[in-house]
Design a protein around this motif. Structure first.
Motif, mmCIF file in Angstrom:
data_model
loop_
_atom_site.group_PDB
_atom_site.id
_atom_site.type_symbol
_atom_site.label_atom_id
_atom_site.label_comp_id
_atom_site.label_asym_id
_atom_site.label_seq_id
_atom_site.Cartn_x
_atom_site.Cartn_y
_atom_site.Cartn_z
ATOM 1 N N ASN A 2 -2.344 -8.720 -0.050
ATOM 2 C CA ASN A 2 -2.018 -7.306 0.162
ATOM 3 C C ASN A 2 -2.676 -6.362 -0.839
ATOM 4 O OD1 ASN A 2 -0.228 -7.821 2.367
ATOM 5 N ND2 ASN A 2 1.326 -8.490 0.896
ATOM 6 N N PHE A 3 -2.822 -6.802 -2.091
ATOM 7 C CA PHE A 3 -3.347 -5.915 -3.130
ATOM 8 C C PHE A 3 -4.834 -6.196 -3.366
ATOM 9 C CE2 PHE A 3 1.171 -5.955 -3.887
ATOM 10 C CZ PHE A 3 1.462 -4.637 -4.220
ATOM 11 N N LEU A 4 -5.658 -5.200 -3.096
ATOM 12 C CA LEU A 4 -7.107 -5.338 -3.239
ATOM 13 C C LEU A 4 -7.618 -4.390 -4.312
ATOM 14 C CD1 LEU A 4 -8.066 -5.384 0.550
ATOM 15 C CD2 LEU A 4 -7.546 -7.335 -0.925
ATOM 16 N N LEU A 5 -8.490 -4.904 -5.177
ATOM 17 C CA LEU A 5 -9.087 -4.080 -6.231
ATOM 18 C C LEU A 5 -10.568 -3.891 -5.921
ATOM 19 C CD1 LEU A 5 -9.192 -2.628 -8.927
ATOM 20 C CD2 LEU A 5 -9.331 -4.862 -10.065
ATOM 21 N N ILE A 6 -10.971 -2.656 -5.706
ATOM 22 C CA ILE A 6 -12.361 -2.332 -5.408
ATOM 23 C C ILE A 6 -13.088 -2.004 -6.701
ATOM 24 C CG2 ILE A 6 -13.901 -0.735 -4.208
ATOM 25 C CD1 ILE A 6 -11.589 -0.311 -2.203
ATOM 26 N N ILE A 7 -14.222 -2.654 -6.907
ATOM 27 C CA ILE A 7 -15.042 -2.395 -8.091
ATOM 28 C C ILE A 7 -16.333 -1.749 -7.645
ATOM 29 C CG2 ILE A 7 -16.183 -3.380 -10.097
ATOM 30 C CD1 ILE A 7 -13.154 -3.575 -10.118
ATOM 31 N N ARG A 8 -16.583 -0.558 -8.150
ATOM 32 C CA ARG A 8 -17.848 0.122 -7.887
ATOM 33 C C ARG A 8 -18.747 -0.022 -9.104
ATOM 34 N NH1 ARG A 8 -14.490 4.429 -6.247
ATOM 35 N NH2 ARG A 8 -14.421 4.773 -3.996
ATOM 36 N N ILE A 54 -6.750 -5.650 -12.704
ATOM 37 C CA ILE A 54 -6.969 -6.961 -12.107
ATOM 38 C C ILE A 54 -5.678 -7.773 -12.069
ATOM 39 C CG2 ILE A 54 -7.622 -8.043 -14.299
ATOM 40 C CD1 ILE A 54 -9.049 -8.881 -10.834
ATOM 41 N N ARG A 55 -4.730 -7.446 -12.941
ATOM 42 C CA ARG A 55 -3.476 -8.202 -12.990
ATOM 43 C C ARG A 55 -2.716 -8.129 -11.670
ATOM 44 N NH1 ARG A 55 -1.550 -5.264 -18.576
ATOM 45 N NH2 ARG A 55 -3.306 -5.935 -19.895
ATOM 46 N N GLU A 56 -2.860 -7.013 -10.950
ATOM 47 C CA GLU A 56 -2.115 -6.831 -9.712
ATOM 48 C C GLU A 56 -2.875 -7.283 -8.474
ATOM 49 O OE1 GLU A 56 -0.213 -2.939 -9.344
ATOM 50 O OE2 GLU A 56 -0.913 -2.490 -11.371
ATOM 51 N N ALA A 57 -4.142 -7.582 -8.610
ATOM 52 C CA ALA A 57 -4.993 -7.810 -7.441
ATOM 53 C C ALA A 57 -4.862 -9.217 -6.864
ATOM 54 C CB ALA A 57 -6.452 -7.545 -7.807
ATOM 55 N N ASP A 58 -4.860 -9.279 -5.524
ATOM 56 C CA ASP A 58 -4.929 -10.557 -4.816
ATOM 57 C C ASP A 58 -6.379 -10.926 -4.522
ATOM 58 O OD1 ASP A 58 -2.105 -10.822 -4.638
ATOM 59 O OD2 ASP A 58 -2.076 -9.452 -2.938
ATOM 60 N N ALA A 59 -7.257 -9.929 -4.517
ATOM 61 C CA ALA A 59 -8.684 -10.149 -4.287
ATOM 62 C C ALA A 59 -9.454 -8.968 -4.853
ATOM 63 C CB ALA A 59 -8.985 -10.309 -2.794
ATOM 64 N N VAL A 60 -10.730 -9.206 -5.158
ATOM 65 C CA VAL A 60 -11.604 -8.154 -5.668
ATOM 66 C C VAL A 60 -12.678 -7.858 -4.628
ATOM 67 C CG1 VAL A 60 -13.389 -7.622 -7.379
ATOM 68 C CG2 VAL A 60 -11.219 -8.605 -8.115
ATOM 69 N N VAL A 61 -12.872 -6.562 -4.345
ATOM 70 C CA VAL A 61 -13.902 -6.131 -3.403
ATOM 71 C C VAL A 61 -15.009 -5.460 -4.211
ATOM 72 C CG1 VAL A 61 -14.422 -4.680 -1.406
ATOM 73 C CG2 VAL A 61 -12.186 -5.812 -1.581
ATOM 74 N N ARG A 70 -23.086 -10.363 -10.154
ATOM 75 C CA ARG A 70 -22.868 -11.495 -11.055
ATOM 76 C C ARG A 70 -22.137 -11.092 -12.342
ATOM 77 N NH1 ARG A 70 -24.680 -16.224 -10.400
ATOM 78 N NH2 ARG A 70 -26.240 -15.544 -8.888
ATOM 79 N N VAL A 71 -22.455 -9.923 -12.871
ATOM 80 C CA VAL A 71 -21.789 -9.465 -14.104
ATOM 81 C C VAL A 71 -20.296 -9.308 -13.872
ATOM 82 C CG1 VAL A 71 -21.595 -7.572 -15.751
ATOM 83 C CG2 VAL A 71 -23.853 -8.312 -14.978
ATOM 84 N N TRP A 72 -19.942 -8.643 -12.772
ATOM 85 C CA TRP A 72 -18.524 -8.433 -12.482
ATOM 86 C C TRP A 72 -17.831 -9.730 -12.076
ATOM 87 C CZ3 TRP A 72 -15.879 -4.275 -13.826
ATOM 88 C CH2 TRP A 72 -16.558 -3.086 -14.064
ATOM 89 N N ALA A 73 -18.549 -10.619 -11.400
ATOM 90 C CA ALA A 73 -17.977 -11.906 -11.011
ATOM 91 C C ALA A 73 -17.643 -12.737 -12.251
ATOM 92 C CB ALA A 73 -18.947 -12.660 -10.106
ATOM 93 N N ASN A 74 -18.541 -12.724 -13.233
ATOM 94 C CA ASN A 74 -18.294 -13.470 -14.473
ATOM 95 C C ASN A 74 -17.111 -12.893 -15.235
ATOM 96 O OD1 ASN A 74 -20.454 -15.165 -13.963
ATOM 97 N ND2 ASN A 74 -21.903 -13.989 -15.189
ATOM 98 N N LEU A 75 -17.008 -11.573 -15.272
ATOM 99 C CA LEU A 75 -15.887 -10.932 -15.957
ATOM 100 C C LEU A 75 -14.579 -11.253 -15.240
ATOM 101 C CD1 LEU A 75 -14.704 -9.043 -18.065
ATOM 102 C CD2 LEU A 75 -15.275 -7.114 -16.574
ATOM 103 N N THR A 76 -14.587 -11.184 -13.925
ATOM 104 C CA THR A 76 -13.392 -11.498 -13.142
ATOM 105 C C THR A 76 -12.921 -12.919 -13.402
ATOM 106 O OG1 THR A 76 -14.082 -9.976 -11.378
ATOM 107 C CG2 THR A 76 -12.405 -11.597 -10.819
ATOM 108 N N ALA A 77 -13.868 -13.859 -13.430
ATOM 109 C CA ALA A 77 -13.527 -15.268 -13.630
ATOM 110 C C ALA A 77 -12.820 -15.497 -14.969
ATOM 111 C CB ALA A 77 -14.778 -16.123 -13.538
ATOM 112 N N VAL A 82 -9.373 -15.051 -8.518
ATOM 113 C CA VAL A 82 -9.110 -14.369 -7.244
ATOM 114 C C VAL A 82 -10.370 -14.431 -6.377
ATOM 115 C CG1 VAL A 82 -7.363 -12.755 -8.103
ATOM 116 C CG2 VAL A 82 -9.786 -12.158 -8.259
ATOM 117 N N PRO A 83 -10.212 -14.316 -5.042
ATOM 118 C CA PRO A 83 -11.388 -14.268 -4.166
ATOM 119 C C PRO A 83 -12.232 -13.025 -4.448
ATOM 120 C CG PRO A 83 -9.392 -14.739 -2.912
ATOM 121 C CD PRO A 83 -8.950 -14.337 -4.281
#
Length: 208
Positions: A2-8, A54-61, A70-77, A82-83
Protein backbone atom coordinates in the motif's frame (compact mmCIF):
# COMPACT_ATOMS: atom_id res chain seq x y z
CA UNK A 1 1.58 -3.35 -0.91
CA UNK A 2 0.00 0.00 0.00
CA UNK A 3 2.77 2.48 0.82
CA UNK A 4 4.93 3.53 -2.14
CA UNK A 5 7.91 5.88 -2.01
CA UNK A 6 8.72 7.69 -5.26
CA UNK A 7 12.32 8.78 -5.75
CA UNK A 8 13.05 11.45 -8.32
CA UNK A 9 16.59 11.95 -9.47
CA UNK A 10 17.58 15.55 -8.73
CA UNK A 11 18.24 16.09 -12.42
CA UNK A 12 14.68 15.07 -13.30
CA UNK A 13 11.95 17.70 -13.70
CA UNK A 14 10.17 18.26 -10.40
CA UNK A 15 6.84 19.96 -9.98
CA UNK A 16 5.61 19.49 -13.53
CA UNK A 17 1.98 20.28 -14.13
CA UNK A 18 -0.15 17.28 -13.11
CA UNK A 19 -1.62 15.24 -15.94
CA UNK A 20 -4.32 12.56 -15.99
CA UNK A 21 -3.17 8.93 -16.18
CA UNK A 22 -3.06 8.49 -19.94
CA UNK A 23 -0.37 7.40 -22.37
CA UNK A 24 -0.59 10.71 -24.23
CA UNK A 25 0.61 12.78 -21.25
CA UNK A 26 4.46 12.87 -21.42
CA UNK A 27 5.03 14.11 -17.85
CA UNK A 28 2.37 12.20 -15.89
CA UNK A 29 3.17 12.52 -12.24
CA UNK A 30 3.33 9.05 -10.66
CA UNK A 31 1.93 10.47 -7.41
CA UNK A 32 -1.32 11.47 -9.07
CA UNK A 33 -1.71 8.17 -10.86
CA UNK A 34 -0.83 5.98 -7.90
CA UNK A 35 -2.95 8.00 -5.46
CA UNK A 36 -5.87 7.87 -7.88
CA UNK A 37 -5.60 4.09 -7.81
CA UNK A 38 -5.72 3.95 -4.01
CA UNK A 39 -2.06 3.80 -3.00
CA UNK A 40 -0.51 5.84 -0.18
CA UNK A 41 2.33 7.74 -1.81
CA UNK A 42 5.37 9.58 -0.51
CA UNK A 43 7.95 11.32 -2.70
CA UNK A 44 11.55 12.43 -2.23
CA UNK A 45 14.60 13.52 -4.20
CA UNK A 46 16.99 14.23 -1.30
CA UNK A 47 18.92 11.49 0.49
CA UNK A 48 18.24 12.80 4.00
CA UNK A 49 14.50 12.95 3.35
CA UNK A 50 14.61 9.55 1.66
CA UNK A 51 16.26 7.94 4.70
CA UNK A 52 13.35 9.08 6.84
CA UNK A 53 10.55 8.12 4.49
CA UNK A 54 11.87 4.69 3.48
CA UNK A 55 10.82 3.35 6.89
CA UNK A 56 7.16 3.48 5.86
CA UNK A 57 7.53 2.22 2.30
CA UNK A 58 6.43 -1.19 1.01
CA UNK A 59 8.17 -0.49 -2.31
CA UNK A 60 10.30 2.18 -3.97
CA UNK A 61 9.37 3.68 -7.34
CA UNK A 62 12.37 5.14 -9.18
CA UNK A 63 11.38 8.06 -11.42
CA UNK A 64 14.67 8.67 -13.20
CA UNK A 65 16.82 7.63 -16.16
CA UNK A 66 18.62 4.29 -15.85
CA UNK A 67 22.08 5.72 -14.97
CA UNK A 68 20.72 7.15 -11.71
CA UNK A 69 19.04 3.93 -10.62
CA UNK A 70 22.07 2.07 -9.31
CA UNK A 71 23.02 4.79 -6.79
CA UNK A 72 19.54 4.86 -5.29
CA UNK A 73 19.24 1.06 -5.43
CA UNK A 74 22.47 0.68 -3.44
CA UNK A 75 21.31 3.23 -0.87
CA UNK A 76 17.92 1.53 -0.55
CA UNK A 77 19.56 -1.87 -0.02
CA UNK A 78 21.52 -0.47 2.93
CA UNK A 79 18.41 0.93 4.60
CA UNK A 80 15.54 -1.48 3.92
CA UNK A 81 14.79 -4.55 1.83
CA UNK A 82 11.93 -3.52 -0.48
CA UNK A 83 11.01 -4.08 -4.15
CA UNK A 84 12.39 -1.53 -6.61
CA UNK A 85 10.14 -0.47 -9.49
CA UNK A 86 11.22 1.73 -12.39
CA UNK A 87 8.76 4.43 -13.52
CA UNK A 88 9.27 4.18 -17.27
CA UNK A 89 7.72 7.30 -18.78
CA UNK A 90 8.54 8.82 -22.16
CA UNK A 91 10.95 11.20 -20.44
CA UNK A 92 12.88 8.58 -18.43
CA UNK A 93 12.96 6.17 -21.37
CA UNK A 94 14.38 8.73 -23.82
CA UNK A 95 16.90 10.00 -21.25
CA UNK A 96 17.99 6.43 -20.52
CA UNK A 97 18.58 5.66 -24.19
CA UNK A 98 20.62 8.83 -24.64
CA UNK A 99 22.71 8.10 -21.56
CA UNK A 100 23.36 4.49 -22.52
CA UNK A 101 24.65 5.57 -25.93
CA UNK A 102 26.85 8.33 -24.56
CA UNK A 103 28.23 6.51 -21.54
CA UNK A 104 28.05 2.88 -22.62
CA UNK A 105 25.77 2.10 -19.67
CA UNK A 106 24.61 -1.52 -19.63
CA UNK A 107 20.87 -2.13 -19.87
CA UNK A 108 20.79 -5.82 -18.92
CA UNK A 109 21.76 -5.59 -15.24
CA UNK A 110 19.46 -2.83 -13.99
CA UNK A 111 18.79 -3.57 -10.30
CA UNK A 112 14.99 -3.25 -10.46
CA UNK A 113 12.23 -5.79 -9.87
CA UNK A 114 9.67 -4.43 -12.31
CA UNK A 115 8.48 -1.57 -14.48
CA UNK A 116 5.52 0.78 -14.10
CA UNK A 117 4.30 3.05 -16.89
CA UNK A 118 1.93 6.06 -16.91
CA UNK A 119 -0.46 4.28 -19.26
CA UNK A 120 -1.17 1.36 -16.91
CA UNK A 121 -4.67 0.83 -15.58
CA UNK A 122 -5.32 0.19 -11.89
CA UNK A 123 -5.39 -3.58 -12.45
CA UNK A 124 -2.21 -3.49 -14.53
CA UNK A 125 -0.42 -1.52 -11.82
CA UNK A 126 -1.65 -3.94 -9.18
CA UNK A 127 -0.26 -6.95 -11.03
CA UNK A 128 2.97 -5.18 -11.97
CA UNK A 129 3.58 -4.43 -8.28
CA UNK A 130 2.55 -7.94 -7.28
CA UNK A 131 4.94 -9.57 -9.75
CA UNK A 132 7.64 -7.05 -8.83
CA UNK A 133 7.33 -8.09 -5.17
CA UNK A 134 7.62 -11.76 -6.21
CA UNK A 135 10.70 -11.01 -8.30
CA UNK A 136 12.19 -9.08 -5.39
CA UNK A 137 11.85 -12.10 -3.08
CA UNK A 138 13.48 -14.34 -5.72
CA UNK A 139 16.29 -11.83 -6.27
CA UNK A 140 16.87 -11.51 -2.53
CA UNK A 141 17.01 -15.30 -2.12
CA UNK A 142 19.47 -15.56 -5.02
CA UNK A 143 21.69 -12.87 -3.49
CA UNK A 144 21.67 -14.65 -0.11
CA UNK A 145 22.58 -17.94 -1.77
CA UNK A 146 25.34 -16.23 -3.72
CA UNK A 147 26.73 -14.66 -0.54
CA UNK A 148 26.68 -18.03 1.23
CA UNK A 149 28.42 -19.71 -1.71
CA UNK A 150 31.17 -17.06 -1.79
CA UNK A 151 31.59 -17.44 1.97
CA UNK A 152 31.94 -21.22 1.68
CA UNK A 153 34.50 -20.84 -1.11
CA UNK A 154 36.54 -18.44 1.02
CA UNK A 155 36.39 -20.83 3.96
CA UNK A 156 37.52 -23.70 1.73
CA UNK A 157 40.54 -21.64 0.62
CA UNK A 158 41.64 -21.10 4.25
CA UNK A 159 41.17 -24.79 5.09
CA UNK A 160 42.99 -26.04 1.98
CA UNK A 161 45.86 -23.60 2.62
CA UNK A 162 46.13 -24.71 6.24
CA UNK A 163 46.10 -28.39 5.24
CA UNK A 164 48.91 -27.71 2.78
CA UNK A 165 50.99 -26.09 5.49
CA UNK A 166 50.42 -28.99 7.92
CA UNK A 167 51.20 -31.53 5.21
CA UNK A 168 54.48 -29.78 4.40
CA UNK A 169 55.62 -29.19 7.97
CA UNK A 170 54.49 -32.50 9.54
CA UNK A 171 54.88 -34.65 6.42
CA UNK A 172 51.37 -36.05 6.70
CA UNK A 173 48.55 -36.70 4.24
CA UNK A 174 45.68 -34.26 3.54
CA UNK A 175 43.28 -36.53 5.42
CA UNK A 176 45.57 -36.51 8.45
CA UNK A 177 46.00 -32.74 8.20
CA UNK A 178 42.23 -32.25 8.16
CA UNK A 179 41.94 -34.49 11.22
CA UNK A 180 44.48 -32.29 13.01
CA UNK A 181 42.39 -29.21 12.17
CA UNK A 182 39.17 -30.91 13.26
CA UNK A 183 40.54 -32.04 16.62
CA UNK A 184 42.07 -28.65 17.39
CA UNK A 185 38.80 -26.93 16.50
CA UNK A 186 36.91 -29.24 18.85
CA UNK A 187 39.41 -28.73 21.67
CA UNK A 188 39.34 -24.94 21.34
CA UNK A 189 35.61 -24.83 20.56
CA UNK A 190 36.17 -22.93 17.35
CA UNK A 191 35.27 -23.45 13.71
CA UNK A 192 37.73 -25.33 11.52
CA UNK A 193 37.97 -22.28 9.24
CA UNK A 194 38.98 -20.09 12.19
CA UNK A 195 41.72 -22.51 13.21
CA UNK A 196 42.84 -22.70 9.59
CA UNK A 197 43.07 -18.92 9.32
CA UNK A 198 45.19 -18.76 12.48
CA UNK A 199 47.60 -21.37 11.11
CA UNK A 200 47.90 -19.65 7.73
CA UNK A 201 48.49 -16.21 9.26
CA UNK A 202 51.04 -17.56 11.75
CA UNK A 203 52.87 -19.32 8.93
CA UNK A 204 52.93 -16.13 6.85
CA UNK A 205 54.36 -14.15 9.77
CA UNK A 206 57.11 -16.72 10.25
CA UNK A 207 58.08 -16.47 6.57
CA UNK A 208 58.42 -12.65 6.64
Amino acid sequence: MNFLLIIRDQTSPIGEKASPPSASAPFCEPERILKAYGYDVLASSVERDFRRKIREADAVVLQMPIPGIRVWANLTAKLKAVPLMWWCSEMTAVSSLASSKNEGEGEDDIPVDGILTPSMSANELHWALHLGAKHFLERRQWMEERTQLISRLEERKWIDHAKGILCEINRISEAEAYEVLRKRAMNERKRIVDISALIVKAHQQLKT
